[in-house]
Design a protein around this motif. Sequence first.
Motif, PDB file in Angstrom:
ATOM      1  N   ILE A 101       0.874  -1.173   0.000  1.00 18.34           N
ATOM      2  CA  ILE A 101       0.000   0.000   0.000  1.00 18.34           C
ATOM      3  C   ILE A 101       0.910   1.222   0.000  1.00 18.34           C
ATOM      4  CG2 ILE A 101      -1.770   1.296   1.246  1.00 18.34           C
ATOM      5  CD1 ILE A 101      -2.531  -1.394   2.618  1.00 18.34           C
ATOM      6  N   LEU A 102       0.836   2.020  -1.065  1.00 17.38           N
ATOM      7  CA  LEU A 102       1.637   3.238  -1.159  1.00 17.38           C
ATOM      8  C   LEU A 102       0.734   4.400  -0.746  1.00 17.38           C
ATOM      9  CD1 LEU A 102       3.368   2.511  -4.603  1.00 17.38           C
ATOM     10  CD2 LEU A 102       3.926   1.620  -2.334  1.00 17.38           C
ATOM     11  N   GLN A 103       0.917   4.852   0.476  1.00 13.33           N
ATOM     12  CA  GLN A 103       0.034   5.853   1.055  1.00 13.33           C
ATOM     13  C   GLN A 103       0.363   7.247   0.528  1.00 13.33           C
ATOM     14  OE1 GLN A 103      -2.528   4.806   3.280  1.00 13.33           O
ATOM     15  NE2 GLN A 103      -3.250   6.826   2.621  1.00 13.33           N
ATOM     16  N   HIS A 104      -0.665   7.994   0.114  1.00  9.57           N
ATOM     17  CA  HIS A 104      -0.502   9.360  -0.378  1.00  9.57           C
ATOM     18  C   HIS A 104      -1.396  10.304   0.422  1.00  9.57           C
ATOM     19  CE1 HIS A 104       1.191   7.011  -3.662  1.00  9.57           C
ATOM     20  NE2 HIS A 104       1.681   8.112  -4.210  1.00  9.57           N
ATOM     21  N   ASP A 105      -1.263  11.598   0.143  1.00 12.55           N
ATOM     22  CA  ASP A 105      -2.049  12.609   0.858  1.00 12.55           C
ATOM     23  C   ASP A 105      -3.180  13.173   0.013  1.00 12.55           C
ATOM     24  OD1 ASP A 105      -0.448  12.431   3.175  1.00 12.55           O
ATOM     25  OD2 ASP A 105       1.055  13.738   2.252  1.00 12.55           O
ATOM     26  N   HIS A 106      -3.362  12.636  -1.191  1.00 12.07           N
ATOM     27  CA  HIS A 106      -4.465  13.073  -2.039  1.00 12.07           C
ATOM     28  C   HIS A 106      -4.710  11.982  -3.093  1.00 12.07           C
ATOM     29  CE1 HIS A 106      -7.408  15.774  -3.585  1.00 12.07           C
ATOM     30  NE2 HIS A 106      -6.848  16.900  -3.142  1.00 12.07           N
ATOM     31  N   ILE A 107      -5.652  12.235  -3.980  1.00  7.68           N
ATOM     32  CA  ILE A 107      -6.015  11.273  -5.020  1.00  7.68           C
ATOM     33  C   ILE A 107      -4.796  10.928  -5.882  1.00  7.68           C
ATOM     34  CG2 ILE A 107      -7.373  10.998  -7.136  1.00  7.68           C
ATOM     35  CD1 ILE A 107      -9.525  12.773  -5.764  1.00  7.68           C
ATOM     36  N   VAL A 108      -4.615   9.629  -6.142  1.00  3.99           N
ATOM     37  CA  VAL A 108      -3.546   9.152  -7.023  1.00  3.99           C
ATOM     38  C   VAL A 108      -4.167   8.874  -8.392  1.00  3.99           C
ATOM     39  CG1 VAL A 108      -1.667   7.506  -7.320  1.00  3.99           C
ATOM     40  CG2 VAL A 108      -2.460   8.074  -5.012  1.00  3.99           C
ATOM     41  N   ARG A 109      -3.664   9.546  -9.426  1.00  2.00           N
ATOM     42  CA  ARG A 109      -4.240   9.412 -10.755  1.00  2.00           C
ATOM     43  C   ARG A 109      -3.376   8.602 -11.709  1.00  2.00           C
ATOM     44  NH1 ARG A 109      -8.438  12.712 -12.841  1.00  2.00           N
ATOM     45  NH2 ARG A 109      -7.970  11.502 -14.717  1.00  2.00           N
ATOM     46  N   ALA A 110      -2.063   8.528 -11.450  1.00  2.00           N
ATOM     47  CA  ALA A 110      -1.163   7.945 -12.443  1.00  2.00           C
ATOM     48  C   ALA A 110      -0.122   7.043 -11.788  1.00  2.00           C
ATOM     49  CB  ALA A 110      -0.464   9.053 -13.221  1.00  2.00           C
ATOM     50  N   ILE A 111       0.208   5.973 -12.479  1.00  2.36           N
ATOM     51  CA  ILE A 111       1.258   5.044 -12.036  1.00  2.36           C
ATOM     52  C   ILE A 111       2.020   4.546 -13.252  1.00  2.36           C
ATOM     53  CG2 ILE A 111       0.355   4.138  -9.853  1.00  2.36           C
ATOM     54  CD1 ILE A 111      -0.940   1.921 -11.561  1.00  2.36           C
ATOM     55  N   ALA A 112       3.271   4.138 -13.045  1.00  2.00           N
ATOM     56  CA  ALA A 112       4.056   3.572 -14.144  1.00  2.00           C
ATOM     57  C   ALA A 112       5.194   2.730 -13.603  1.00  2.00           C
ATOM     58  CB  ALA A 112       4.611   4.684 -15.037  1.00  2.00           C
ATOM     59  N   TYR A 113       5.402   1.586 -14.233  1.00  2.00           N
ATOM     60  CA  TYR A 113       6.586   0.770 -13.993  1.00  2.00           C
ATOM     61  C   TYR A 113       7.664   1.177 -15.002  1.00  2.00           C
ATOM     62  CZ  TYR A 113       3.949  -2.807 -11.283  1.00  2.00           C
ATOM     63  OH  TYR A 113       3.211  -3.484 -10.349  1.00  2.00           O
ATOM     64  N   PRO A 114       8.940   0.971 -14.658  1.00  7.26           N
ATOM     65  CA  PRO A 114       9.989   1.095 -15.680  1.00  7.26           C
ATOM     66  C   PRO A 114       9.773   0.064 -16.782  1.00  7.26           C
ATOM     67  CG  PRO A 114      10.934   1.007 -13.477  1.00  7.26           C
ATOM     68  CD  PRO A 114       9.491   0.645 -13.337  1.00  7.26           C
ATOM     69  N   PHE A 115      10.438   0.276 -17.891  1.00  5.56           N
ATOM     70  CA  PHE A 115      10.253  -0.585 -19.055  1.00  5.56           C
ATOM     71  C   PHE A 115      10.618  -2.041 -18.760  1.00  5.56           C
ATOM     72  CE2 PHE A 115       8.956  -0.047 -23.312  1.00  5.56           C
ATOM     73  CZ  PHE A 115       9.572  -1.014 -24.078  1.00  5.56           C
ATOM     74  N   ASP A 116      11.635  -2.265 -17.918  1.00  3.39           N
ATOM     75  CA  ASP A 116      12.085  -3.649 -17.683  1.00  3.39           C
ATOM     76  C   ASP A 116      12.450  -3.897 -16.218  1.00  3.39           C
ATOM     77  OD1 ASP A 116      14.332  -2.138 -17.546  1.00  3.39           O
ATOM     78  OD2 ASP A 116      15.477  -3.221 -19.071  1.00  3.39           O
ATOM     79  N   ASN A 117      11.780  -3.201 -15.291  1.00  5.95           N
ATOM     80  CA  ASN A 117      12.078  -3.373 -13.874  1.00  5.95           C
ATOM     81  C   ASN A 117      10.768  -3.407 -13.096  1.00  5.95           C
ATOM     82  OD1 ASN A 117      12.836  -3.201 -11.194  1.00  5.95           O
ATOM     83  ND2 ASN A 117      14.282  -1.520 -11.479  1.00  5.95           N
ATOM     84  N   SER A 118      10.442  -4.584 -12.548  1.00  2.03           N
ATOM     85  CA  SER A 118       9.176  -4.741 -11.837  1.00  2.03           C
ATOM     86  C   SER A 118       9.265  -4.324 -10.375  1.00  2.03           C
ATOM     87  CB  SER A 118       8.713  -6.203 -11.924  1.00  2.03           C
ATOM     88  OG  SER A 118       8.487  -6.570 -13.276  1.00  2.03           O
ATOM     89  N   GLY A 119      10.446  -3.893  -9.938  1.00  5.43           N
ATOM     90  CA  GLY A 119      10.627  -3.543  -8.534  1.00  5.43           C
ATOM     91  C   GLY A 119      10.557  -2.065  -8.234  1.00  5.43           C
ATOM     92  N   MET A 120      10.255  -1.245  -9.252  1.00  7.66           N
ATOM     93  CA  MET A 120      10.132   0.199  -9.065  1.00  7.66           C
ATOM     94  C   MET A 120       8.757   0.644  -9.531  1.00  7.66           C
ATOM     95  SD  MET A 120      13.239   1.260  -8.028  1.00  7.66           S
ATOM     96  CE  MET A 120      13.560   2.933  -8.566  1.00  7.66           C
ATOM     97  N   LEU A 121       8.269   1.738  -8.959  1.00  6.40           N
ATOM     98  CA  LEU A 121       6.973   2.259  -9.362  1.00  6.40           C
ATOM     99  C   LEU A 121       6.967   3.773  -9.200  1.00  6.40           C
ATOM    100  CD1 LEU A 121       4.232   1.007 -10.296  1.00  6.40           C
ATOM    101  CD2 LEU A 121       3.441   1.321  -7.959  1.00  6.40           C
TER     102      LEU A 121
END
Length: 356
Positions: A101-121
């Motif tokens: 759970i990546l906690q934020h302080d407002h609405i989250v609208r966008a997410i992206a993984y790197p092209f070839d790395n599943s461990g970053m967001l």
Amino acid sequence: MAESTPRQYVPLTCHGHSRPVPHISFSPLEKEDVYYMISACKDGNPMLRDGQTGDWIGTFLGHKGAVWQARLSPDASTAATASADFTAKVWDTHTGELLYILQHDHIVRAIAYPFDNSGMLATGGFEKKLRIFDLQSQKSMPSPTSSNPNPVAPITIETSQAFEIGEGAHKEAIKFIVWAMDPNIIITASGDTLRWFDLPSRRCVREVKLEGEIKSCELVSLASAYSSPTDIGGGLPVLAVAAGKTAYFWGGKRAQDELKQITLPHGIASVALDLRGRKYVVGEEPGTWARVYDWEDGKEIDMHKGHHGPIWSIAFSPDGNLYATGSEDGTIKMWKNCDGFYGLWRGGMATGSGTD
């Protein structure tokens, strides 16, 4: 003008969502040409489907607000979702369990993984902040076994543990994030502006103001087995952006080389690019139709009717053999983009829906 002999393929319709579908995306190609599709929905229940047939695999349950975006990791082992409940969540695609759970302080609208790395967001939204979360730095999570079937508690990561990129650069909410093929470059869409960020320096290195509010911004790519130097973009991914009545396309490993911009007689709610077939598909706005245009001369070559609301998202499969449209009407439609037998299409006519 439509083709003289229009294709007779019936689209597959994926039901299951109860509210609008603002975003859909495909996984990369897995073994034996298997791939998956994930859909975000304002009902708060993102769904995982078989990419070729649209058959429902599972629903990720746990958000308490609309889900604006959903993406699959490069290895398809996890899914990330961005929600109005002030969180982004990361799920195990095999078990459906919530991992982070990546906690934020407002609405989250966008997410992206790197092209070839599943461990970053990367995440962004109404906080107007671009953040990078390193999931690999968190405590590893043991997988449940038959002798220990109890679900593992998800790990909560606060924003203080993330890296902010380009502090103060965004003046409006971040609606889209694209990680370029070059892992040091991230592109954001905020208001009417595209920004390119250099991760090592954490600085904005380019800013381009477009015709109007950016409604769609995606990196389009084909699996290596299906791509060619003769494709649009020369075999590299292409950034496809819709703003106002104009579709914009950038190529290169950093998605900074402008390939073309095309202004249409109508507004554009979404755009996707057929790299191999050299055409692009747009969702018209206002309207409910998808229109297909030739890349070279810009002529309309096909038109798809069937949705009962605007088309907010269009995505091509990793082999380029179909594309899907996600709509305000709560459905996803899948359109055949190849000749011969494919998925549920047999002999030219689809006989039914993948998830009816």
